[in-house]
Design an enzyme around this catalytic site. Structure first.
Site, mmCIF file in Angstrom:
data_model
loop_
_atom_site.group_PDB
_atom_site.id
_atom_site.type_symbol
_atom_site.label_atom_id
_atom_site.label_comp_id
_atom_site.label_asym_id
_atom_site.label_seq_id
_atom_site.Cartn_x
_atom_site.Cartn_y
_atom_site.Cartn_z
ATOM 1 N N ASP A 18 52.310 33.401 42.182
ATOM 2 C CA ASP A 18 52.441 34.761 42.727
ATOM 3 C C ASP A 18 52.216 34.778 44.239
ATOM 4 O O ASP A 18 51.524 35.647 44.774
ATOM 5 C CB ASP A 18 51.472 35.715 42.013
ATOM 6 N N LYS A 52 52.980 35.679 47.781
ATOM 7 C CA LYS A 52 53.703 36.766 48.472
ATOM 8 C C LYS A 52 52.760 37.305 49.548
ATOM 9 O O LYS A 52 51.536 37.070 49.485
ATOM 10 C CB LYS A 52 54.099 37.867 47.483
ATOM 11 N N ASN A 55 49.363 38.727 48.752
ATOM 12 C CA ASN A 55 48.320 37.822 48.250
ATOM 13 C C ASN A 55 47.914 36.767 49.276
ATOM 14 O O ASN A 55 47.194 35.829 48.951
ATOM 15 C CB ASN A 55 48.790 37.148 46.957
ATOM 16 N N ASP A 64 44.342 35.744 45.102
ATOM 17 C CA ASP A 64 44.896 36.236 43.843
ATOM 18 C C ASP A 64 45.468 35.109 42.965
ATOM 19 O O ASP A 64 46.691 34.926 42.883
ATOM 20 C CB ASP A 64 45.960 37.315 44.101
ATOM 21 N N THR A 87 56.407 38.210 41.031
ATOM 22 C CA THR A 87 56.887 39.470 41.606
ATOM 23 C C THR A 87 58.387 39.321 41.886
ATOM 24 O O THR A 87 58.783 38.304 42.486
ATOM 25 C CB THR A 87 56.111 39.768 42.908
HETATM 26 P P1 ADP Z 1 45.324 41.973 42.051
HETATM 27 O O1 ADP Z 1 45.334 40.914 41.008
HETATM 28 O O2 ADP Z 1 44.964 43.313 41.536
HETATM 29 O O3 ADP Z 1 46.599 41.970 42.885
HETATM 30 P P2 ADP Z 1 43.989 40.816 44.367
HETATM 31 O O4 ADP Z 1 43.019 39.703 44.222
HETATM 32 O O5 ADP Z 1 45.338 40.458 44.918
HETATM 33 O O6 ADP Z 1 44.101 41.593 43.001
HETATM 34 O O7 ADP Z 1 43.350 41.941 45.311
HETATM 35 C C1 ADP Z 1 43.990 43.201 45.516
HETATM 36 C C2 ADP Z 1 43.950 43.551 46.993
HETATM 37 O O8 ADP Z 1 42.585 43.704 47.425
HETATM 38 C C3 ADP Z 1 44.539 42.507 47.921
HETATM 39 O O9 ADP Z 1 45.933 42.581 47.988
HETATM 40 C C4 ADP Z 1 43.824 42.861 49.241
HETATM 41 O O10 ADP Z 1 44.423 43.979 49.851
HETATM 42 C C5 ADP Z 1 42.438 43.256 48.764
HETATM 43 N N1 ADP Z 1 41.557 42.063 48.781
HETATM 44 C C6 ADP Z 1 41.374 41.183 47.779
HETATM 45 N N2 ADP Z 1 40.497 40.221 48.122
HETATM 46 C C7 ADP Z 1 40.107 40.490 49.382
HETATM 47 C C8 ADP Z 1 39.230 39.834 50.334
HETATM 48 N N3 ADP Z 1 38.583 38.730 50.002
HETATM 49 N N4 ADP Z 1 39.068 40.388 51.550
HETATM 50 C C9 ADP Z 1 39.752 41.528 51.879
HETATM 51 N N5 ADP Z 1 40.598 42.177 51.049
HETATM 52 C C10 ADP Z 1 40.782 41.675 49.808
HETATM 53 MG MG MG Z 2 47.378 40.678 44.325
#
Ligand code: ADP
Ligand code: MG
Length: 390
Positions: A153, A155, A158, A171, A190
């Site tokens: 995934d 992109k 992420n 992610d 995606t």
């Molecule tokens: P999901 O599986 O719901 O997509 P993610 O791990 O991609 O979960 O996290 C969702 C969003 O949260 C990310 O796209 C980013 O905007 C924010 N995010 C996640 N981890 C961090 C981090 N370590 N620092 C800052 N923002 C984060």
């Molecule tokens: Mg994500």
């Protein structure tokens, strides 16, 4: 709603997660997923900032079966994150807690947020910035692949950025460990970033499954998007878009790609190859001329010759600087004919478009930044534009 209520909305109760609350103070939301929310948090003992991903496994928002699946997937995500520990360009899992209703994953905080939002702010990246970001991304992918892990995934949403705009791949929700001859068949990822073999295996019988090469395809899509602002495969009708992907039907259109180097285009072309066996691996991509800076060592040192060459160089750059700051005027006719074809005008037009509509380039729905580049030159409009020649 008071500010504190907003911070507390969606938070698990203190009873449900005593261990987490004992160590961390949750703050505002940074991002949301289907069954998770990511918040900034502060470690009480050190005062250090982190990001906590709170995953709901209570089954309250979904059914019990789905909640159980989310729990299994999260445990897999934690194991993979632990396997990937220690690479500068992969998000670091600092801590984790599990309760019967929630799982808490505490990550290093990436203050600059997503590469997606950064790109929306700046519209396109220079080749220099793209080189830095792609090198870090592909180095992370090489590391992941060396552990037989496929991310699935990749992109810009992420790919997170730290204070110095360094890449942190995050992610790992779809990531999985591959055994030597294993081929995957699950349709996940995606749409715009899916490799042709992922689509093929979900559409046809008797086609091979896919492996790590899908991540390299996604890297090709990302690099293309960074350099021109729009993704290579996009169509309002999803079936048409999938067809474009299956045939690797994309173009380095003019004028957007006119000023981009051949080495950058070659790298993209060698990543967006339909046959995964012919696609560049992470290691091969890192060895591509796009990442090479040719510094040929001089064999002997001749003081007089070196001095003369330096003088010529200084004069040359002096002239170059003159032309840079005093570029030859662009004829009005050229601007009238196609303002978008002139680089500075193009930057201005794209910049204004993204300032006005950038908020609309959202994730998760059918909108796509590609739509902001869907402009056709209309004869009737062109004739209406009048330029003041005085
Ligand atoms: P999901 O599986 O719901 O997509 P993610 O791990 O991609 O979960 O996290 C969702 C969003 O949260 C990310 O796209 C980013 O905007 C924010 N995010 C996640 N981890 C961090 C981090 N370590 N620092 C800052 N923002 C984060
Ligand atoms: Mg994500």
């Amino acid at each position: 709603m008071a500010k504190d209520d907003m911070v507390d909305a969606d938070l698990p109760s203190r009873d449900a997660a005593k261990e987490f609350y004992a160590k961390y103070e949750p703050k505002e939301a940074l991002g949301r997923g289907i069954s998770s929310i990511v918040r900034r948090c502060i470690e009480k003992e050190t005062g250090e900032e982190f990001a906590v991903k709170i995953i709901d496994i209570s089954g309250e928002k979904s059914d019990i079966y789905e909640a159980d699946l989310t729990k299994k997937d999260t445990i897999r995500e934690i194991n993979i994150l632990r396997m990937c520990k220690g690479h500068d360009n992969i998000i670091e899992l600092h801590d984790s807690f599990e309760t019967p209703t929630f799982i808490f994953l505490v990550f290093e905080l990436c203050k600059q947020g997503e590469l997606f939002d950064y790109l929306t702010q700046v519209v396109t990246l220079s080749e220099k910035r793209t080189r830095i970001i792609m090198k870090q991304l592909i180095e992370a992918v090489e590391f992941i692949h060396s552990k037989n892990i496929v991310h699935r995934d990749l992109k810009p949403e992420n790919i997170l950025l730290d204070d110095n705009l360094n890449v942190k791949v995050s992610d790992f929700g779809f990531a999985t460990v591959l055994s030597p001859d294993e081929e995957l068949t699950e349709l996940c990822g995606t749409p715009g970033y899916l490799a042709p073999e992922v689509l093929a295996v979900s559409m046809y019988d008797n086609v091979p499954g896919y492996r790590m090469e899908v991540d390299m395809w996604a890297c090709g899509v990302i690099m293309y998007t960074l350099l021109c602002g729009a993704p290579p495969f996009w169509h309002r009708k999803q079936m048409q878009m999938l067809r474009m992907i299956m045939q690797a039907n994309y173009a380095f259109g003019s004028p957007e790609w006119d000023d981009v180097s051949q080495t950058a285009k070659d790298l993209i072309s060698n990543l967006l190859i339909v046959n995964p066996k012919e696609r560049l691996s992470a290691k091969q991509a890192l060895a591509s001329p796009f990442f090479k800076r040719e510094l040929k060592p001089t064999k002997q040192f001749f003081a007089k010759r070196t001095f003369k060459a330096s003088v010529i160089c200084v004069r040359f750059f002096h002239r170059l600087k003159f032309f840079y700051y005093n570029p030859p005027p662009i004829p009005v006719e050229t601007i009238k004919l196609n303002p978008y074809g002139v680089k500075n005008f193009r930057k201005l037009i794209d910049g204004c478009t993204f300032k006005m509509y950038g908020h609309w380039v959202k994730k998760g729905d059918n909108q796509n930044r590609a739509a902001l580049f869907e402009h056709v030159q209309r004869e009737d409009w062109r004739n209406q534009i009048s330029f003041d020649n005085s």
